[in-house]
Design a protein around this motif. Structure first.
Motif: not given
Length: 299
Positions: A80-81, A92-100, A176-177, A182-187
């Protein structure tokens, strides 16, 4: 020189217009992030309570349940992505798709077939552009997730999990999400939802500790049947809220960077325009002086 000056002034106006747009989007994202964070905090007590309840049932019962038992052989896994419906959020989206993609490569290296369930138009567009198949999509509510959507997603995934693999079922479910740090970091983060991995609520008892006694009514199997779908829904909803908060934070950061870049462009083009204007004035003065010299010489 005049044409060059007009070009610079046009670029300055274009950068100023872009800055107004990015600045407005930055302020909108800043106002939404507070609400998104409040929703994440409000969902956490319920999620922890459900986790403790599931931990108690899974830890202090000897019943083998389909949602908590590891299959002997995993042949198909669902992923689930969670992406966003809109862009302008940096990576934002590139990171989650790369992780997927990394998760897909790992699962396929283990001999597992991967099927996808997508949340957000960006993930759907990514798969459609590459002509890759996916099972189901949910779009239109990523900025402000609703629990009804999480219930629908959870029901779909649990139904596929309890279904036999020969009939299109799956043996594992991963999500995967982007997690809001924080306001600076989204993992970007990967969590295996099923088979259930209970990670909190159970501590190893000491030598003189007494284990609690639980009596389940109407039965352990019935309690697990009722609790685990709720647990999955709460985990999915919490992930959706985390993703929404991370998206707003990423948008604010990206628009802040765009506004700063627009300021830099305006400053650079203003200097170039001033130089071009000064060169044009100098050329005009030179032409006037040259013409005056020519008239005086002819006399």
């Amino acid at each position: 020189m005049g044409a060059q000056l007009r070009v610079y002034r046009q670029k300055i106006r274009s950068a100023q217009t872009t800055k107004k747009i990015t600045r407005a989007m930055e302020l909108i994202a800043a106002s939404r992030i507070q609400k998104a964070q409040a929703r994440v905090r409000a969902s956490e007590p319920y999620s922890r309570a459900v986790t403790r309840a599931v931990s108690a049932v899974a830890s202090y019962s000897n019943v083998d349940h389909i949602l908590t038992t590891e299959p002997e052989k995993v042949t198909r896994a669902a992923v689930l992505i969670l992406s966003s419906d809109r862009g302008l959020a940096g990576a934002f989206n590139a990171n989650v798709l790369r992780q997927a993609e990394e998760l897909t490569a790992l699962l396929q290296s283990e001999g597992k077939e991967v099927v996808y369930y997508l949340v957000g138009r960006k993930a759907v567009g990514y798969f459609n552009f590459r002509k890759r198949a996916f099972e189901k999509e949910w779009t239109g509510g990523t900025d402000s997730p609703e629990f009804d959507t999480a219930q629908e997603v959870g029901a779909t995934l649990v139904e596929r999990f309890i279904q036999d693999t020969a009939e299109g079922g799956v043996d594992e479910i991963h999500i995967v999400y982007n997690r809001f740090v924080s306001m600076i970091t989204q993992t970007p983060e990967v969590v295996r939802l099923l088979p259930l991995e209970v990670v909190e609520g159970v501590e190893t008892p000491g030598e003189h500790d007494l284990l609690p006694l639980y009596d389940f009514e109407p039965g352990v199997g019935d309690v697990l049947d009722a609790l685990l779908p709720v647990y999955i829904e709460s985990r999915i909803f919490n992930a959706m809220l985390q993703s929404a908060a991370a998206k707003h934070a990423a948008t604010q950061k990206a628009m802040k960077s765009a506004s700063d870049n627009a300021d830099t462009l305006i400053l650079d083009y203003t200097r170039l325009a001033n130089n071009a204007r000064q060169a044009e004035i100098t050329q005009q003065i030179s032409e006037i002086v040259g013409g005056a010299d020519a008239l005086s010489s002819s006399r």
